[in-house]
Design a protein around this motif. Structure first.
Motif, PDB file in Angstrom:
ATOM      1  N   VAL A   1       0.916  -1.088   0.088  1.00 52.92           N
ATOM      2  CA  VAL A   1       0.014   0.011   0.133  1.00 52.92           C
ATOM      3  C   VAL A   1       0.849   1.407   0.000  1.00 52.92           C
ATOM      4  CG1 VAL A   1      -1.871  -1.057   1.029  1.00 52.92           C
ATOM      5  CG2 VAL A   1      -0.179  -0.123   2.391  1.00 52.92           C
ATOM      6  N   ARG A   2       0.587   2.159  -0.644  1.00 54.58           N
ATOM      7  CA  ARG A   2       1.085   3.476  -1.112  1.00 54.58           C
ATOM      8  C   ARG A   2       0.258   4.662  -0.628  1.00 54.58           C
ATOM      9  NH1 ARG A   2       1.768   8.235  -2.046  1.00 54.58           N
ATOM     10  NH2 ARG A   2       3.278   9.094  -3.842  1.00 54.58           N
ATOM     11  N   GLY A   3      -0.994   4.476  -0.666  1.00 54.07           N
ATOM     12  CA  GLY A   3      -2.221   5.608  -0.337  1.00 54.07           C
ATOM     13  C   GLY A   3      -1.901   6.194   0.732  1.00 54.07           C
ATOM     14  N   VAL A   4      -2.210   7.297   1.321  1.00 50.59           N
ATOM     15  CA  VAL A   4      -1.785   8.093   2.193  1.00 50.59           C
ATOM     16  C   VAL A   4      -2.490   7.354   3.389  1.00 50.59           C
ATOM     17  CG1 VAL A   4      -2.114  10.055   3.316  1.00 50.59           C
ATOM     18  CG2 VAL A   4      -1.481  10.287   1.069  1.00 50.59           C
ATOM     19  N   GLU A   5      -3.947   7.175   3.625  1.00 49.87           N
ATOM     20  CA  GLU A   5      -4.616   6.635   4.558  1.00 49.87           C
ATOM     21  C   GLU A   5      -4.167   5.294   4.865  1.00 49.87           C
ATOM     22  OE1 GLU A   5      -8.385   7.194   2.857  1.00 49.87           O
ATOM     23  OE2 GLU A   5      -8.314   9.380   3.446  1.00 49.87           O
ATOM     24  N   ASN A   6      -4.146   4.327   3.809  1.00 51.98           N
ATOM     25  CA  ASN A   6      -3.592   2.955   4.104  1.00 51.98           C
ATOM     26  C   ASN A   6      -2.053   2.698   4.701  1.00 51.98           C
ATOM     27  OD1 ASN A   6      -6.015   1.775   3.334  1.00 51.98           O
ATOM     28  ND2 ASN A   6      -5.682   1.815   1.039  1.00 51.98           N
ATOM     29  N   SER A   7      -1.359   3.553   3.773  1.00 52.28           N
ATOM     30  CA  SER A   7      -0.032   3.594   4.526  1.00 52.28           C
ATOM     31  C   SER A   7       0.205   3.991   5.989  1.00 52.28           C
ATOM     32  CB  SER A   7       1.225   4.222   3.615  1.00 52.28           C
ATOM     33  OG  SER A   7       0.717   5.660   3.379  1.00 52.28           O
ATOM     34  N   ARG A   8      -0.579   5.036   6.411  1.00 50.63           N
ATOM     35  CA  ARG A   8      -0.809   5.541   7.907  1.00 50.63           C
ATOM     36  C   ARG A   8      -1.223   4.577   8.606  1.00 50.63           C
ATOM     37  NH1 ARG A   8      -2.737  11.874   6.769  1.00 50.63           N
ATOM     38  NH2 ARG A   8      -0.808  12.603   6.124  1.00 50.63           N
ATOM     39  N   TYR A   9      -2.319   3.914   8.085  1.00 53.13           N
ATOM     40  CA  TYR A   9      -3.112   2.829   8.721  1.00 53.13           C
ATOM     41  C   TYR A   9      -2.047   1.782   9.325  1.00 53.13           C
ATOM     42  CZ  TYR A   9      -6.313  -0.713  10.003  1.00 53.13           C
ATOM     43  OH  TYR A   9      -7.200  -1.733  10.820  1.00 53.13           O
ATOM     44  N   ILE A  10      -1.280   1.094   8.274  1.00 50.37           N
ATOM     45  CA  ILE A  10      -0.501   0.097   8.651  1.00 50.37           C
ATOM     46  C   ILE A  10       0.683   0.430   9.406  1.00 50.37           C
ATOM     47  CG2 ILE A  10       0.678  -2.091   7.639  1.00 50.37           C
ATOM     48  CD1 ILE A  10      -1.317  -2.244   5.197  1.00 50.37           C
ATOM     49  N   SER A  11       1.195   1.554   8.947  1.00 48.73           N
ATOM     50  CA  SER A  11       2.600   1.706   9.513  1.00 48.73           C
ATOM     51  C   SER A  11       2.549   2.363  10.946  1.00 48.73           C
ATOM     52  CB  SER A  11       3.312   2.689   8.720  1.00 48.73           C
ATOM     53  OG  SER A  11       2.734   3.896   8.412  1.00 48.73           O
ATOM     54  N   GLU A  12       1.324   3.012  10.906  1.00 52.28           N
ATOM     55  CA  GLU A  12       0.979   4.090  12.139  1.00 52.28           C
ATOM     56  C   GLU A  12       1.940   5.256  12.204  1.00 52.28           C
ATOM     57  OE1 GLU A  12       0.300   1.932  15.657  1.00 52.28           O
ATOM     58  OE2 GLU A  12      -1.051   0.532  14.962  1.00 52.28           O
ATOM     59  N   PHE A  13       2.476   5.388  11.136  1.00 55.11           N
ATOM     60  CA  PHE A  13       3.474   6.824  10.999  1.00 55.11           C
ATOM     61  C   PHE A  13       2.472   7.885  10.160  1.00 55.11           C
ATOM     62  CE2 PHE A  13       6.939   9.035   8.420  1.00 55.11           C
ATOM     63  CZ  PHE A  13       7.115   9.828   9.297  1.00 55.11           C
ATOM     64  N   PHE A  14       1.992   8.846  11.015  1.00 56.58           N
ATOM     65  CA  PHE A  14       1.282   9.617  10.219  1.00 56.58           C
ATOM     66  C   PHE A  14       2.004  10.905   9.456  1.00 56.58           C
ATOM     67  CE2 PHE A  14      -1.379   7.797  12.961  1.00 56.58           C
ATOM     68  CZ  PHE A  14      -2.905   7.868  12.539  1.00 56.58           C
TER      69      PHE A  14
ATOM     70  N   LEU B   1      -9.621   7.255   9.623  1.00 53.05           N
ATOM     71  CA  LEU B   1      -8.751   7.870   8.911  1.00 53.05           C
ATOM     72  C   LEU B   1      -8.983   8.811   7.976  1.00 53.05           C
ATOM     73  CD1 LEU B   1      -5.496   5.506   9.173  1.00 53.05           C
ATOM     74  CD2 LEU B   1      -5.558   7.836  10.124  1.00 53.05           C
ATOM     75  N   GLY B   2      -9.955   8.300   7.050  1.00 49.61           N
ATOM     76  CA  GLY B   2     -10.649   8.950   5.995  1.00 49.61           C
ATOM     77  C   GLY B   2     -12.011   9.804   6.276  1.00 49.61           C
ATOM     78  N   SER B   3     -12.323  10.889   5.812  1.00 51.13           N
ATOM     79  CA  SER B   3     -13.544  11.530   6.427  1.00 51.13           C
ATOM     80  C   SER B   3     -14.788  10.721   5.769  1.00 51.13           C
ATOM     81  CB  SER B   3     -13.476  13.101   5.790  1.00 51.13           C
ATOM     82  OG  SER B   3     -13.249  12.873   4.376  1.00 51.13           O
ATOM     83  N   HIS B   4     -14.616  10.082   4.649  1.00 48.19           N
ATOM     84  CA  HIS B   4     -15.857   9.100   4.231  1.00 48.19           C
ATOM     85  C   HIS B   4     -15.254   7.753   4.207  1.00 48.19           C
ATOM     86  CE1 HIS B   4     -19.035  12.279   2.883  1.00 48.19           C
ATOM     87  NE2 HIS B   4     -18.291  12.750   3.953  1.00 48.19           N
ATOM     88  N   GLU B   5     -15.700   6.903   4.864  1.00 47.33           N
ATOM     89  CA  GLU B   5     -15.261   5.635   4.817  1.00 47.33           C
ATOM     90  C   GLU B   5     -16.514   4.683   4.692  1.00 47.33           C
ATOM     91  OE1 GLU B   5     -11.087   5.764   7.206  1.00 47.33           O
ATOM     92  OE2 GLU B   5     -12.553   4.473   8.183  1.00 47.33           O
ATOM     93  N   GLN B   6     -16.301   3.273   4.506  1.00 46.08           N
ATOM     94  CA  GLN B   6     -17.369   2.271   4.585  1.00 46.08           C
ATOM     95  C   GLN B   6     -18.085   2.290   6.071  1.00 46.08           C
ATOM     96  OE1 GLN B   6     -18.646   0.962   2.078  1.00 46.08           O
ATOM     97  NE2 GLN B   6     -17.052   1.347   0.291  1.00 46.08           N
ATOM     98  N   PRO B   7     -19.356   1.703   5.987  1.00 45.36           N
ATOM     99  CA  PRO B   7     -20.342   1.818   4.816  1.00 45.36           C
ATOM    100  C   PRO B   7     -20.921   3.099   4.351  1.00 45.36           C
ATOM    101  CG  PRO B   7     -21.495   1.441   6.952  1.00 45.36           C
ATOM    102  CD  PRO B   7     -19.926   2.006   7.363  1.00 45.36           C
TER     103      PRO B   7
END
Length: 386
Positions: free
Chosen positions: A27-40, A323-329
């Motif tokens: 993952v390279r997307g901002v939200e996903n890379s922050r989520y997994i790495s926990e580096f904001f 982490l995102g303003s609009h997530e699922q669902p």
């Protein structure tokens, strides 16, 4: 020093990878890379500066994190991932004495070679990646089967960990206080800039780590607007419509909910619209539970409001938040995402009348023991004293 993730839900991630037969997720997307790495990290939204996580299903293959050299030391300090590598970007050397790769591709190729990535099934963010980065990644992954897991990552992130819930709840509590300060500042002679500044200062004074957004609509300037990010120095008058959509941020997680007002007076039609929007919204918030789908939520909510307002204009009635303003669902007619416990949701209704966009929004946690309504104490009175 190694640590255990508190935001990233490894159990949920591994279950997704098992289900899809994935050996590796990149993952390279901002939200996903922050989520997994926990580096904001800052800067990941720049196309030329990727922050990228390599996460393997086989626990013997340790995850890796590739960052720009300028952020290496901070990334090593904040992420739980032990293997952090840097490519030359902004700086060619830092206080960390380690090898810097010439570019991202060099670092990624080394990781893939060392981990023996060949003939594997690899999940990436597919069409959500920039075209240039995707071309590079596709070249590096030649000889492997690549699958788009963008939606699957949304589902992993939909259910929140206790730490995510703590941050979201705190951000919401702070935003409730910002709404109170904003509401108290509404009066003839004040400007929308005054209101914007009041909300911003309250968030910071109450402990927000950042102001995520404050969208004010006021009077003839922009009462029709959904998301106007800048105040206009409009001077408020008796009878004006005022709406604010805002969210404080706590350690990367933001609140998001709306209130609308009239100064001193409102027509009976305006009062009726506001009453119907809030009644139906609160009923829907109470009805939502684990097991229902985004589409079912929309169907019920749309049917209820249509009893009062024909041809209701919204194509969705809410969304998850994290982490995102609009997530699922996402709560629209076609969404089949199933709500699960420990999801944080926003339900919102809006309606245009006489140049004003009436808008109300609530935030709550869906839990096994019922919904925890975090914004219930934020008043919904339509008229404020002139």
């Amino acid at each position: 020093m190694s640590r255990t993730p508190t935001i990233f839900n490894e159990t949920r991630m591994r279950a997704m990878m098992d289900r899809k037969g994935l050996d590796l997720v990149i993952v390279r997307g901002v939200e996903n890379s922050r989520y997994i790495s926990e580096f904001f990290h800052n800067g990941g939204n720049l196309g030329y500066r990727p922050f990228c996580v390599f996460y393997f299903r086989d626990p013997a293959k340790k995850p890796a994190f590739v960052v720009a050299a300028v952020d290496l030391h901070l990334a090593m300090t904040l992420t739980w991932i032990e293997d952090v590598r840097a490519y030359a970007m902004a700086e060619f050397f830092t206080d960390v004495d380690t090898h810097f790769y010439d570019d991202f591709a060099g670092a990624a190729k080394a990781i893939l070679t060392e981990r023996g990535v060949k003939g594997m099934k690899v999940g990436t963010e597919g069409d959500n990646l920039t075209s240039g980065f995707r071309t590079v990644l596709d070249g590096l992954l030649a000889g492997n089967m690549v699958e788009d897991i963008s939606f699957d990552m949304e589902m992993v992130r939909m259910v929140k960990t206790p730490e995510e819930i703590r941050r979201l709840k705190r951000a919401t509590e702070i935003t409730v206080k910002a709404h109170a300060a904003f509401r108290a500042a509404i009066k003839p002679g004040a400007t929308d800039t005054d209101l914007h500044r009041t909300a911003c200062l309250t968030m910071l004074q109450e402990g927000a780590t950042a102001v995520n957004f404050i969208n004010v609509a006021a009077g003839s300037a922009n009462s029709f607007a959904a998301h106007d990010p800048f105040p206009r120095d409009y001077v408020l008058q008796r009878g004006d419509f005022v709406k604010v959509d805002m969210g404080a941020n706590v350690l990367g997680y933001s609140a998001d909910f709306v209130r609308s007002y009239f100064i001193g007076e409102a027509s009976q039609r305006q009062q009726d619209i506001w009453k119907w929007l809030n009644e139906v919204q609160l009923d829907l918030c109470a009805w939502i539970r684990p097991g229902v789908t985004g589409g079912e939520i929309f169907e019920r909510g749309y049917k209820q409001i249509s009893k009062h307002l024909e041809k209701f204009p919204r194509e969705f009635l809410g969304h998850g938040i994290g982490l995102g303003s609009h997530e699922q669902p996402r709560m629209n007619a076609v969404n089949r995402t199933v709500v699960e416990a420990n999801s944080v949701l926003c339900v919102e209704y809006s309606y245009y009348h006489d140049g004003c966009r009436h808008h109300t929004e609530e935030t709550f946690l869906v839990a096994e023991d019922g919904n925890h309504h975090w914004t219930k104490d934020c008043p919904r009175d339509l008229i404020v004293a002139a």
